[in-house]
Design a protein around this motif. Structure first.
Motif, PDB file in Angstrom:
ATOM      1  N   ILE A  69      47.480 -68.255   2.713  1.00  0.00           N
ATOM      2  CA  ILE A  69      45.674 -68.460   1.704  1.00  0.00           C
ATOM      3  C   ILE A  69      45.768 -66.866   2.504  1.00  0.00           C
ATOM      4  O   ILE A  69      45.445 -66.622   4.002  1.00  0.00           O
ATOM      5  CB  ILE A  69      44.941 -68.889   1.333  1.00  0.00           C
ATOM      6  N   SER A  70      45.407 -66.195   1.484  1.00  0.00           N
ATOM      7  CA  SER A  70      45.214 -64.773   2.092  1.00  0.00           C
ATOM      8  C   SER A  70      44.259 -63.899   1.012  1.00  0.00           C
ATOM      9  O   SER A  70      44.720 -63.884   0.035  1.00  0.00           O
ATOM     10  CB  SER A  70      45.689 -63.686   2.656  1.00  0.00           C
ATOM     11  N   ARG A  71      42.853 -63.256   1.469  1.00  0.00           N
ATOM     12  CA  ARG A  71      42.647 -62.437   0.012  1.00  0.00           C
ATOM     13  C   ARG A  71      42.356 -60.905   0.310  1.00  0.00           C
ATOM     14  O   ARG A  71      42.669 -60.456   1.936  1.00  0.00           O
ATOM     15  CB  ARG A  71      41.602 -63.214   0.250  1.00  0.00           C
ATOM     16  N   ASP A  72      42.528 -59.944  -0.797  1.00  0.00           N
ATOM     17  CA  ASP A  72      42.686 -58.041  -0.204  1.00  0.00           C
ATOM     18  C   ASP A  72      41.636 -57.950  -1.564  1.00  0.00           C
ATOM     19  O   ASP A  72      41.645 -58.143  -2.021  1.00  0.00           O
ATOM     20  CB  ASP A  72      44.158 -57.928  -1.308  1.00  0.00           C
ATOM     21  N   SER A  73      40.291 -57.888  -0.603  1.00  0.00           N
ATOM     22  CA  SER A  73      39.178 -57.440  -1.086  1.00  0.00           C
ATOM     23  C   SER A  73      39.182 -56.339  -2.103  1.00  0.00           C
ATOM     24  O   SER A  73      38.849 -56.088  -2.896  1.00  0.00           O
ATOM     25  CB  SER A  73      37.993 -57.326   0.237  1.00  0.00           C
ATOM     26  N   ALA A  74      39.727 -55.374  -1.419  1.00  0.00           N
ATOM     27  CA  ALA A  74      40.614 -54.058  -1.995  1.00  0.00           C
ATOM     28  C   ALA A  74      40.865 -54.232  -3.600  1.00  0.00           C
ATOM     29  O   ALA A  74      40.342 -53.388  -4.690  1.00  0.00           O
ATOM     30  CB  ALA A  74      41.072 -52.521  -1.117  1.00  0.00           C
ATOM     31  N   LYS A  75      41.373 -55.208  -3.455  1.00  0.00           N
ATOM     32  CA  LYS A  75      42.095 -55.124  -4.955  1.00  0.00           C
ATOM     33  C   LYS A  75      41.870 -56.158  -5.693  1.00  0.00           C
ATOM     34  O   LYS A  75      42.294 -56.686  -6.651  1.00  0.00           O
ATOM     35  CB  LYS A  75      44.161 -55.445  -5.061  1.00  0.00           C
ATOM     36  N   ASN A  76      40.911 -56.901  -4.811  1.00  0.00           N
ATOM     37  CA  ASN A  76      40.065 -58.082  -5.680  1.00  0.00           C
ATOM     38  C   ASN A  76      41.157 -59.684  -6.138  1.00  0.00           C
ATOM     39  O   ASN A  76      41.150 -59.959  -6.955  1.00  0.00           O
ATOM     40  CB  ASN A  76      39.695 -57.892  -6.859  1.00  0.00           C
TER      41      ASN A  76
END
Length: 123
Positions: A69-76
Motif C-alpha cells: 500500500i502507498s499514497r501519493d499526496s500530490a495526486k490525492n
C-alpha cells in the motif's frame, strides 16, 4: 471525502494488478487510508492500511509480502500493488478513509468508503 476505486480486473494466478483510490473533498493528508475486500459468501476483511504521513503501514497476514500500500499526496490517491496473486485473492476490493490518526484495521473505524472494484484471479 469521496473515494473512487479503480484498477480491478481479471488476471491469472501469479500475475499482478495495481488498484488506485482517488479521493476528493477534504485534505487527503487528514485521513488514514485502508483497503478491504469482500469475497462471495464471506464477510468484508481487512487487507492493508497506511497512516496519514505514509510512514506506517500494516497488512493482513494473507497478503503480507505480496501486496504493497502507498499514497501519493500530490495526486490525492492511495494505491494497492498486488503481486503474485492467488485465486483466493478474488474479491471486490474497497478503499476506505478514516478521519483519525495512526493505522486502523477494523471496518467500523473507517468513516468513508469507495464503491469497490472487482479483482478476479484465475487458476
Amino acid at each position: 471525502v469521496q473515494l473512487q476505486a479503480s484498477g480491478g480486473g481479471l488476471v491469472q494466478a501469479g500475475g499482478s494488478l495495481r488498484l488506485s483510490c482517488a479521493t476528493s473533498g477534504r485534505t487527503f493528508s487528514s485521513y488514514v487510508m485502508g483497503w478491504f475486500r469482500e469475497a462471495p459468501g464471506k464477510e468484508r476483511e481487512f487487507v492493508a492500511t497506511i497512516s496519514r504521513s505514509g510512514g506506517s503501514t500494516y497488512y493482513a497476514d494473507s497478503v503480507k509480502g505480496r501486496f504493497t500500500i502507498s499514497r501519493d499526496s500530490a495526486k490525492n490517491t492511495v494505491h494497492l500493488q498486488m503481486n503474485n496473486l492467488e485465486p483466493e485473492d478474488t474479491a471486490v476490493y474497497y478503499c476506505a478513509a478514516a478521519d483519525s490518526y495512526g493505522i486502523h484495521m477494523v471496518i467500523n473505524e473507517y468513516d468513508y468508503w469507495g464503491q469497490g472494484t472487482q479483482v478476479t484471479v484465475s487458476s
